[in-house]
Structures are given as structure tokens and as C-alpha cells.
Design a protein around this motif. Sequence first.
Motif, short mmCIF file in Angstrom:
data_model
loop_
_atom_site.label_atom_id
_atom_site.label_comp_id
_atom_site.label_asym_id
_atom_site.label_seq_id
_atom_site.Cartn_x
_atom_site.Cartn_y
_atom_site.Cartn_z
N ALA A 23 0.82 -1.21 0.00
CA ALA A 23 0.00 0.00 0.00
C ALA A 23 0.86 1.26 0.00
O ALA A 23 0.45 2.30 -0.53
CB ALA A 23 -0.94 0.00 1.20
N SER A 71 -4.73 3.86 -2.82
CA SER A 71 -5.60 3.11 -1.92
C SER A 71 -6.26 4.07 -0.93
O SER A 71 -5.57 4.82 -0.22
CB SER A 71 -4.79 2.05 -1.17
OG SER A 71 -5.63 1.35 -0.28
N PRO A 94 -5.95 1.99 3.31
CA PRO A 94 -5.03 0.86 3.27
C PRO A 94 -5.09 -0.04 4.51
O PRO A 94 -4.94 -1.25 4.40
CB PRO A 94 -3.66 1.49 3.10
CG PRO A 94 -3.82 2.90 3.51
CD PRO A 94 -5.24 3.27 3.24
#
Length: 109
Positions: free
Chosen positions: A27, A33, A36
Motif C-alpha cells: 500500500a 488506496s 489501506p
Amino acid sequence: KSRRIIERGVWLAAIAALTVFVYMNIAAIAPWSNLPWIDAIVVASSVVAQILLGKRKFESWVLWLGPVNVLSIYLFWSSEYYTTALLYVAYLVHAYIATKSWKRELVTA
């Protein structure tokens, strides 16, 4: 017997921790993201739940109900992937029904 249960729990916790660690590092190089940590918890819980399910352990359904499906619903809904969130609602219903079924089998066995 309790020592074996503790050892098994330690191994499962180690697998979950390693999965979260690896996923969080992934991540770090994937900044797009949205959440995460939640994503990492879902992945780690899925890995451990699948291992438990493969061993036909009732506890797997607790993970499918809680961290996997509930957090996935939140994760996808907050990311505006509404169709995928609804799919996880269906998975949640399935996990609930499976939990009831497995519990019934455990009681009658």
C-alpha cells in the motif's frame, strides 16, 4: 490439548500479522488506496479465514462475518463502488446462513 490450541492461534496470528505487514508495504507504493489499513485487515482476515475453512473450523465463519464482509462493505461503499459493496452484503448474508448451518451441525453431531 490447550497447548496445541495456543500454538495454532500463534501461527494464525503470525500469518495475519505477516499478511498485514506485506500488504501495508504494498500500500505504501500504491498511494491511490483509499483505506489501506482496512484493506490490509480484510486481506489478512480473509487469508486466516480461508485457512480455517480449509480445516473445517467453525471459527472461520466468525472472520467471514466480521472483519471480512462488514469491513469490505464499508471499504467499497466509502470508495463509491456500490455494486461491489452490495455483492459483499450478499456474501454477509451467505456467511450468516452458513454460520447457522454449521452451528446446527455441531450441536447435532
